[in-house]
Write a protein that holds these residues in place. Sequence first.
Motif, PDB file in Angstrom:
ATOM      1  N   SER A   8      -1.548  11.942  -1.840  1.00  0.00           N
ATOM      2  CA  SER A   8      -0.822  12.352  -0.627  1.00  0.00           C
ATOM      3  C   SER A   8      -1.169  13.740  -0.293  1.00  0.00           C
ATOM      4  CB  SER A   8       0.592  12.835  -1.177  1.00  0.00           C
ATOM      5  OG  SER A   8       0.763  13.577  -2.317  1.00  0.00           O
ATOM      6  N   SER A   9      -2.360  14.068  -0.585  1.00  0.00           N
ATOM      7  CA  SER A   9      -3.173  15.471  -0.376  1.00  0.00           C
ATOM      8  C   SER A   9      -3.395  15.554   1.220  1.00  0.00           C
ATOM      9  CB  SER A   9      -4.268  15.686  -1.409  1.00  0.00           C
ATOM     10  OG  SER A   9      -5.264  14.864  -1.142  1.00  0.00           O
ATOM     11  N   TRP A  10      -3.927  14.069   1.737  1.00  0.00           N
ATOM     12  CA  TRP A  10      -3.974  14.144   3.190  1.00  0.00           C
ATOM     13  C   TRP A  10      -3.071  14.608   4.018  1.00  0.00           C
ATOM     14  CZ3 TRP A  10      -0.875  11.369   6.411  1.00  0.00           C
ATOM     15  CH2 TRP A  10      -0.053  10.470   5.966  1.00  0.00           C
ATOM     16  N   ARG A  11      -1.728  14.716   3.701  1.00  0.00           N
ATOM     17  CA  ARG A  11      -0.555  15.137   4.301  1.00  0.00           C
ATOM     18  C   ARG A  11      -0.677  16.437   4.707  1.00  0.00           C
ATOM     19  NH1 ARG A  11       3.803  11.764   4.868  1.00  0.00           N
ATOM     20  NH2 ARG A  11       3.487   9.527   3.451  1.00  0.00           N
ATOM     21  N   ASP A  12      -1.511  17.344   3.862  1.00  0.00           N
ATOM     22  CA  ASP A  12      -1.746  18.800   4.377  1.00  0.00           C
ATOM     23  C   ASP A  12      -2.555  19.021   5.611  1.00  0.00           C
ATOM     24  OD1 ASP A  12       0.198  19.292   2.287  1.00  0.00           O
ATOM     25  OD2 ASP A  12      -1.443  19.164   0.759  1.00  0.00           O
ATOM     26  N   LEU A  13      -3.241  18.174   6.009  1.00  0.00           N
ATOM     27  CA  LEU A  13      -4.318  17.999   6.927  1.00  0.00           C
ATOM     28  C   LEU A  13      -4.078  17.311   8.315  1.00  0.00           C
ATOM     29  CD1 LEU A  13      -7.466  17.630   4.701  1.00  0.00           C
ATOM     30  CD2 LEU A  13      -6.679  19.669   5.605  1.00  0.00           C
ATOM     31  N   PRO A  14      -4.635  17.872   9.449  1.00  0.00           N
ATOM     32  CA  PRO A  14      -4.508  17.189  10.853  1.00  0.00           C
ATOM     33  C   PRO A  14      -4.924  15.518  10.626  1.00  0.00           C
ATOM     34  CG  PRO A  14      -6.134  18.514  10.953  1.00  0.00           C
ATOM     35  CD  PRO A  14      -5.527  18.730   9.621  1.00  0.00           C
ATOM     36  N   ALA A  15      -3.884  14.576  10.884  1.00  0.00           N
ATOM     37  CA  ALA A  15      -3.969  13.269  10.858  1.00  0.00           C
ATOM     38  C   ALA A  15      -4.114  12.636  12.322  1.00  0.00           C
ATOM     39  CB  ALA A  15      -2.942  12.472  10.038  1.00  0.00           C
ATOM     40  N   GLU A  16      -5.364  12.226  12.830  1.00  0.00           N
ATOM     41  CA  GLU A  16      -5.440  11.762  14.143  1.00  0.00           C
ATOM     42  C   GLU A  16      -4.838  10.258  14.211  1.00  0.00           C
ATOM     43  OE1 GLU A  16      -6.550  13.178  16.618  1.00  0.00           O
ATOM     44  OE2 GLU A  16      -6.920  15.025  15.561  1.00  0.00           O
ATOM     45  N   GLN A  17      -4.535   9.724  15.388  1.00  0.00           N
ATOM     46  CA  GLN A  17      -4.366   8.286  15.682  1.00  0.00           C
ATOM     47  C   GLN A  17      -3.010   7.724  14.930  1.00  0.00           C
ATOM     48  OE1 GLN A  17      -5.800   6.174  17.655  1.00  0.00           O
ATOM     49  NE2 GLN A  17      -7.296   7.716  18.408  1.00  0.00           N
ATOM     50  N   GLN A  18      -2.108   8.494  14.316  1.00  0.00           N
ATOM     51  CA  GLN A  18      -1.081   8.318  13.603  1.00  0.00           C
ATOM     52  C   GLN A  18       0.205   7.860  14.678  1.00  0.00           C
ATOM     53  OE1 GLN A  18      -1.210   7.732   9.987  1.00  0.00           O
ATOM     54  NE2 GLN A  18      -3.152   8.017  11.279  1.00  0.00           N
ATOM     55  N   PRO A  19       0.912   6.839  14.704  1.00  0.00           N
ATOM     56  CA  PRO A  19       2.053   6.486  15.447  1.00  0.00           C
ATOM     57  C   PRO A  19       3.055   7.689  15.519  1.00  0.00           C
ATOM     58  CG  PRO A  19       1.581   4.764  13.955  1.00  0.00           C
ATOM     59  CD  PRO A  19       0.894   6.039  13.482  1.00  0.00           C
ATOM     60  N   ILE A 239      -3.443   3.700   9.449  1.00  0.00           N
ATOM     61  CA  ILE A 239      -2.190   4.135   9.139  1.00  0.00           C
ATOM     62  C   ILE A 239      -1.907   4.804   7.550  1.00  0.00           C
ATOM     63  CG2 ILE A 239       0.222   3.504   9.245  1.00  0.00           C
ATOM     64  CD1 ILE A 239      -1.603   3.549  11.941  1.00  0.00           C
ATOM     65  N   LEU A 240      -2.231   6.122   7.316  1.00  0.00           N
ATOM     66  CA  LEU A 240      -2.303   6.510   6.143  1.00  0.00           C
ATOM     67  C   LEU A 240      -1.036   6.516   5.287  1.00  0.00           C
ATOM     68  CD1 LEU A 240      -4.332   9.612   7.123  1.00  0.00           C
ATOM     69  CD2 LEU A 240      -5.133   7.721   5.812  1.00  0.00           C
ATOM     70  N   GLY A 241      -0.040   6.406   5.773  1.00  0.00           N
ATOM     71  CA  GLY A 241       1.323   6.371   5.025  1.00  0.00           C
ATOM     72  C   GLY A 241       1.233   5.045   4.410  1.00  0.00           C
ATOM     73  N   TYR A 242       0.830   3.862   5.123  1.00  0.00           N
ATOM     74  CA  TYR A 242       0.762   2.383   4.279  1.00  0.00           C
ATOM     75  C   TYR A 242      -0.385   2.455   3.536  1.00  0.00           C
ATOM     76  CZ  TYR A 242      -0.419  -2.451   4.475  1.00  0.00           C
ATOM     77  OH  TYR A 242      -0.637  -3.800   3.951  1.00  0.00           O
ATOM     78  N   GLU A 243      -1.602   3.109   3.492  1.00  0.00           N
ATOM     79  CA  GLU A 243      -2.555   3.096   2.795  1.00  0.00           C
ATOM     80  C   GLU A 243      -2.266   4.040   1.320  1.00  0.00           C
ATOM     81  OE1 GLU A 243      -4.920   1.228   3.101  1.00  0.00           O
ATOM     82  OE2 GLU A 243      -4.862   1.200   5.159  1.00  0.00           O
ATOM     83  N   GLU A 244      -1.466   5.132   1.327  1.00  0.00           N
ATOM     84  CA  GLU A 244      -0.888   5.826   0.253  1.00  0.00           C
ATOM     85  C   GLU A 244       0.064   4.931  -0.285  1.00  0.00           C
ATOM     86  OE1 GLU A 244       1.989   9.584  -0.552  1.00  0.00           O
ATOM     87  OE2 GLU A 244       1.040   9.455   1.518  1.00  0.00           O
ATOM     88  N   ALA A 245       0.938   4.194   0.220  1.00  0.00           N
ATOM     89  CA  ALA A 245       1.731   3.529  -0.464  1.00  0.00           C
ATOM     90  C   ALA A 245       1.167   2.508  -1.247  1.00  0.00           C
ATOM     91  CB  ALA A 245       3.065   3.124   0.388  1.00  0.00           C
TER      92      ALA A 245
END
Length: 448
Positions: A8-19, A239-245
């Motif tokens: 989940s460390s990606w959540r602290d950074l800007p995420a492009e192309q997220q819905p 879609i990073l939430g999906y990948e993290e899950a």
Amino acid sequence: MPPDWSPSSWRDLPAEQQPQWPDEAALDRVLKQLGTLPPLVFAGEARSLTDELERVARGEAFLLQAGDCAESFDSFSADSIRDKLKIILQMAVVLTYSSGVPALKVGRIAGQFAKPRSAPLETVEGAELPAFRGHMVNDIAFTAAARTPDPERLLSAYHQSSSTLNLLRAFTKGGFADLSRVHQWNQDFVAGSRQGQRYEQLAGEIDRALRFMKACGFATESEPKLHEVDFYTSHEALILGYEEALTRQDSLTGSWYDCSAHLLWVGDRTRQLDGAHVEFMRGIGNPVGVKIGPSCQPSDVVDLCEALNPDRRPGRVTLVTRLGAAVIREGLPPILQAVERAGHPVVWCCDPMHGNTFTSDTGRKTRDFKVILDELAGFFAAHRQVGTWPGGVHVELTGDDVTECLGGSEELGHGDLDDRYETMCDPRLNGSQSLDLAFQVAELLRAG
């Protein structure tokens, strides 16, 4: 795993192309449910793919990465999966038999449901709605309800990916991929084409070679490599939430693997060094890819390699260049030289599709087959110039008889595009064009 990394460390950074999900609570419920579901692939399979990619990085094999632009919920069937697999198996046979180099088969399949977009909104006849981001996110119909991102679609994507993987495993290990069936992979609409006939001639030569081996006393019936194939899956980790899950800790090694696919890649729009996508990818144990477009400088590529593979493990990173036919001959050599000087043992792969897309006279988005081949020729020429191994191709194709790309042996013109233009996003090669490309790449490989 880097000590400062977590799924989940990606959540602290800007995420492009997220819905822009309208209901965060609903999204959280879906992601928690995904986190309880079985993995789609296994860590050991991802490690095996890394080992195979290491062979590619050493110049001992060639990567064939191919599949749909974007998978669809609407056209999902056993027949469509089988037909995509058929054309990939045909291409692999052409590459291996014609060039003498083993082909590593990786599909854009069982997870390629999301697409990056150049703008978050789309305007049609004065009406403005969210862009279509793939069936994992929303629907293509231009209505407010269809274009609203729906997290339940993440679950649908998971379940369709699971069913697709079950079929792929059955096909590739259950006799369908048997080399003795090489003639049966040729589809009717391809068989009548010039390339289909060329393929039939090659298949006849394989038949004779198998009979010769058997006559010489080789136990061809007991050799698994003649009866089944290894086939891996890949998609853009968008879609990073999906990948993290779907990221799981391996019980054998303690490393974390994204179990949504064997290989994940970062797109040209999401490869920011200080962005969420690179942060997520640097910590997973899977082999990873990065799309390299014309705006990416040689120093940027080296920095990406350092971030994703500081230990310089061969097979860990695949760099997929998508520079365009007009740029590749001058633009690629400095990138190759910079990565070589930095000592990064990468797989070099060419995506000749995305840098050569344009709008046709009829208003259809398309690609010209001659230009696609020109970028591939430039890719091989650049590697000959620098002395590196042109390790693979990454193409968008379908097993269907579509008319989306111009040219090929059928000489499709602008007026033919409307006949069977079926893609949800980008234009794909049809079966005849795909075979033609495989023969052309095999000739480039033989030329050295």
